[in-house]
Design a protein around this motif. Sequence first.
Motif, PDB file in Angstrom:
ATOM      1  N   LYS A 311       0.805  -1.226   0.000  1.00  0.00           N
ATOM      2  CA  LYS A 311       0.000   0.000   0.000  1.00  0.00           C
ATOM      3  C   LYS A 311       0.840   1.280   0.000  1.00  0.00           C
ATOM      4  O   LYS A 311       0.288   2.383  -0.039  1.00  0.00           O
ATOM      5  CB  LYS A 311      -0.921   0.019   1.230  1.00  0.00           C
ATOM      6  N   GLY A 312       2.162   1.138   0.080  1.00  0.00           N
ATOM      7  CA  GLY A 312       3.025   2.317   0.116  1.00  0.00           C
ATOM      8  C   GLY A 312       2.947   3.085   1.413  1.00  0.00           C
ATOM      9  O   GLY A 312       3.114   4.318   1.435  1.00  0.00           O
ATOM     10  N   ILE A 313       2.721   2.381   2.523  1.00  0.00           N
ATOM     11  CA  ILE A 313       2.563   3.028   3.826  1.00  0.00           C
ATOM     12  C   ILE A 313       3.892   3.035   4.575  1.00  0.00           C
ATOM     13  O   ILE A 313       4.552   1.999   4.717  1.00  0.00           O
ATOM     14  CB  ILE A 313       1.499   2.301   4.675  1.00  0.00           C
ATOM     15  N   THR A 314       4.284   4.205   5.049  1.00  0.00           N
ATOM     16  CA  THR A 314       5.410   4.350   5.967  1.00  0.00           C
ATOM     17  C   THR A 314       4.982   5.308   7.079  1.00  0.00           C
ATOM     18  O   THR A 314       3.937   5.944   6.997  1.00  0.00           O
ATOM     19  CB  THR A 314       6.664   4.919   5.263  1.00  0.00           C
ATOM     20  N   ALA A 315       5.804   5.404   8.108  1.00  0.00           N
ATOM     21  CA  ALA A 315       5.545   6.367   9.181  1.00  0.00           C
ATOM     22  C   ALA A 315       5.944   7.760   8.734  1.00  0.00           C
ATOM     23  O   ALA A 315       6.794   7.930   7.857  1.00  0.00           O
ATOM     24  CB  ALA A 315       6.319   5.976  10.434  1.00  0.00           C
ATOM     25  N   GLU A 316       5.311   8.766   9.342  1.00  0.00           N
ATOM     26  CA  GLU A 316       5.726  10.160   9.156  1.00  0.00           C
ATOM     27  C   GLU A 316       6.871  10.415  10.135  1.00  0.00           C
ATOM     28  O   GLU A 316       6.712  10.240  11.347  1.00  0.00           O
ATOM     29  CB  GLU A 316       4.564  11.107   9.451  1.00  0.00           C
ATOM     30  N   ILE A 317       8.008  10.801   9.602  1.00  0.00           N
ATOM     31  CA  ILE A 317       9.216  10.831  10.436  1.00  0.00           C
ATOM     32  C   ILE A 317       9.994  12.141  10.311  1.00  0.00           C
ATOM     33  O   ILE A 317       9.789  12.914   9.382  1.00  0.00           O
ATOM     34  CB  ILE A 317      10.167   9.670  10.080  1.00  0.00           C
ATOM     35  N   GLU A 318      10.880  12.324  11.276  1.00  0.00           N
ATOM     36  CA  GLU A 318      11.916  13.354  11.210  1.00  0.00           C
ATOM     37  C   GLU A 318      13.244  12.649  11.443  1.00  0.00           C
ATOM     38  O   GLU A 318      13.445  12.002  12.473  1.00  0.00           O
ATOM     39  CB  GLU A 318      11.687  14.422  12.281  1.00  0.00           C
ATOM     40  N   ARG A 319      14.132  12.729  10.478  1.00  0.00           N
ATOM     41  CA  ARG A 319      15.443  12.090  10.610  1.00  0.00           C
ATOM     42  C   ARG A 319      16.345  12.905  11.540  1.00  0.00           C
ATOM     43  O   ARG A 319      16.331  14.136  11.496  1.00  0.00           O
ATOM     44  CB  ARG A 319      16.135  11.975   9.255  1.00  0.00           C
ATOM     45  N   ILE A 320      17.117  12.209  12.337  1.00  0.00           N
ATOM     46  CA  ILE A 320      18.094  12.878  13.194  1.00  0.00           C
ATOM     47  C   ILE A 320      19.426  12.150  13.110  1.00  0.00           C
ATOM     48  O   ILE A 320      19.502  10.977  12.743  1.00  0.00           O
ATOM     49  CB  ILE A 320      17.637  12.946  14.671  1.00  0.00           C
ATOM     50  N   ALA A 321      20.480  12.863  13.469  1.00  0.00           N
ATOM     51  CA  ALA A 321      21.797  12.256  13.621  1.00  0.00           C
ATOM     52  C   ALA A 321      21.881  11.617  15.004  1.00  0.00           C
ATOM     53  O   ALA A 321      21.163  11.998  15.941  1.00  0.00           O
ATOM     54  CB  ALA A 321      22.889  13.307  13.458  1.00  0.00           C
ATOM     55  N   MET A 322      22.788  10.644  15.146  1.00  0.00           N
ATOM     56  CA  MET A 322      22.914   9.931  16.415  1.00  0.00           C
ATOM     57  C   MET A 322      23.207  10.876  17.566  1.00  0.00           C
ATOM     58  O   MET A 322      22.667  10.725  18.664  1.00  0.00           O
ATOM     59  CB  MET A 322      24.025   8.878  16.296  1.00  0.00           C
ATOM     60  N   ASN A 323      24.033  11.897  17.330  1.00  0.00           N
ATOM     61  CA  ASN A 323      24.400  12.783  18.440  1.00  0.00           C
ATOM     62  C   ASN A 323      23.321  13.811  18.773  1.00  0.00           C
ATOM     63  O   ASN A 323      23.516  14.650  19.644  1.00  0.00           O
ATOM     64  CB  ASN A 323      25.747  13.468  18.180  1.00  0.00           C
ATOM     65  N   GLU A 324      22.169  13.725  18.098  1.00  0.00           N
ATOM     66  CA  GLU A 324      21.043  14.616  18.401  1.00  0.00           C
ATOM     67  C   GLU A 324      19.997  13.945  19.286  1.00  0.00           C
ATOM     68  O   GLU A 324      18.927  14.507  19.519  1.00  0.00           O
ATOM     69  CB  GLU A 324      20.378  15.082  17.095  1.00  0.00           C
ATOM     70  N   ILE A 325      20.321  12.767  19.813  1.00  0.00           N
ATOM     71  CA  ILE A 325      19.298  11.972  20.504  1.00  0.00           C
ATOM     72  C   ILE A 325      18.781  12.652  21.774  1.00  0.00           C
ATOM     73  O   ILE A 325      17.576  12.597  22.063  1.00  0.00           O
ATOM     74  CB  ILE A 325      19.818  10.544  20.816  1.00  0.00           C
ATOM     75  N   GLU A 326      19.628  13.289  22.551  1.00  0.00           N
ATOM     76  CA  GLU A 326      19.147  13.909  23.789  1.00  0.00           C
ATOM     77  C   GLU A 326      18.165  15.044  23.486  1.00  0.00           C
ATOM     78  O   GLU A 326      17.149  15.202  24.169  1.00  0.00           O
ATOM     79  CB  GLU A 326      20.320  14.414  24.628  1.00  0.00           C
ATOM     80  N   GLY A 327      18.459  15.827  22.455  1.00  0.00           N
ATOM     81  CA  GLY A 327      17.528  16.872  22.044  1.00  0.00           C
ATOM     82  C   GLY A 327      16.224  16.294  21.551  1.00  0.00           C
ATOM     83  O   GLY A 327      15.142  16.850  21.795  1.00  0.00           O
TER      84      GLY A 327
END
Length: 352
Positions: A311-327
């Motif tokens: 069906k072409g379904i994926t989640a709506e996402i925001e990509r982040i870098a690994m070192n941005e995890i705390e933010g």
Amino acid sequence: MKANAYAAQSATTPLAPLAIQRREPGPGDVAIDILHCGVCHSDLHQVRAEWEGTLFPCVPGHEIVGRVTAVGANVTKFKAGDLVGVGCMVDSCQHCSACDEGLEQYCENGFTGTYNGETPDAPGHTLGGYSDKITVREEFVLRIGHDEKDLAGVAPLLCAGITTWSPLRHWNAGPGKKVGIVGIGGLGHMGIKLAHALGAHVVAFTTSESKRQDALDLGADEVVVSRNEEDMAAQAGTFDFILNTVAASHNLDPFIAALKRDGTMTLVGAPEHPHPSPQVFPLIFGRKSIAGSLIGGIAETQEMLDFCAEKGITAEIERIAMNEIEGAYDRMLKSDVKYRFVIDMATMDQAA
């Protein structure tokens, strides 16, 4: 096998780079280079020890997509180069009645979580997907049929997707059914997408008028602001099924009132404090049910992934870098994401 990871050393220290060991693939194992890992609210609860029993160092992450690099001699389903996923489980007893029925999430001897689960591998507990490599037994690896360009959006399907798919399927959401989705977040947005794709008439419940258009864009047929008593009253007795994804304590009675006779509301959000006790008479006089549901088994997770690929379904996402995890964690606490953060593991080198 050496791997790079991001780990918490205690409940009060930020995540930081950590070199870890992954086991070399045994006869039944699949070795995977992790490409993306979704960020689940469970990760935050676990690393900050808001749930009991956190084992440190803690490497969270159970929404994993990657590429197979090697397989054991007895592996038949996968080969090097395959795109695969790993969700919330990496093992179970494989012999209880639940496992025999393909419901490993209800393993009577306890499934092994992708992180913070007991394992003979060092350091004695599983280390999750905030890492560039992982080794998993074949039975808990899933095929990914989406295009490679969509992989980041596939990662949250391994938790948020299956957590909503399993109850929607179990309670037969589909054509001719009126289905409510309570909450429009990481889980709720997938619930709307999947219920719509299954053919149900979908009503999104939100406390925020500002999310109305978002819900419609995700596939909702109607949107109800649940703080509006008049609008809620208009929905009374009309729902076959309600999927409640909200992870905060709230009054369940208005949603019970919205159910038809024999309707069910299933809870998949896990609040920090219990919900206020619901009124019993509406349950009794309508033969209504409140239920719960936990992720999904491997077979139904594969079914969900195949359905989403078709069906072409994926989640709506925001990509982040690994070192941005705390933010990202800080923003997640404020519900400041649409609707799931996903870590690009190509950034792991930058994090070191």
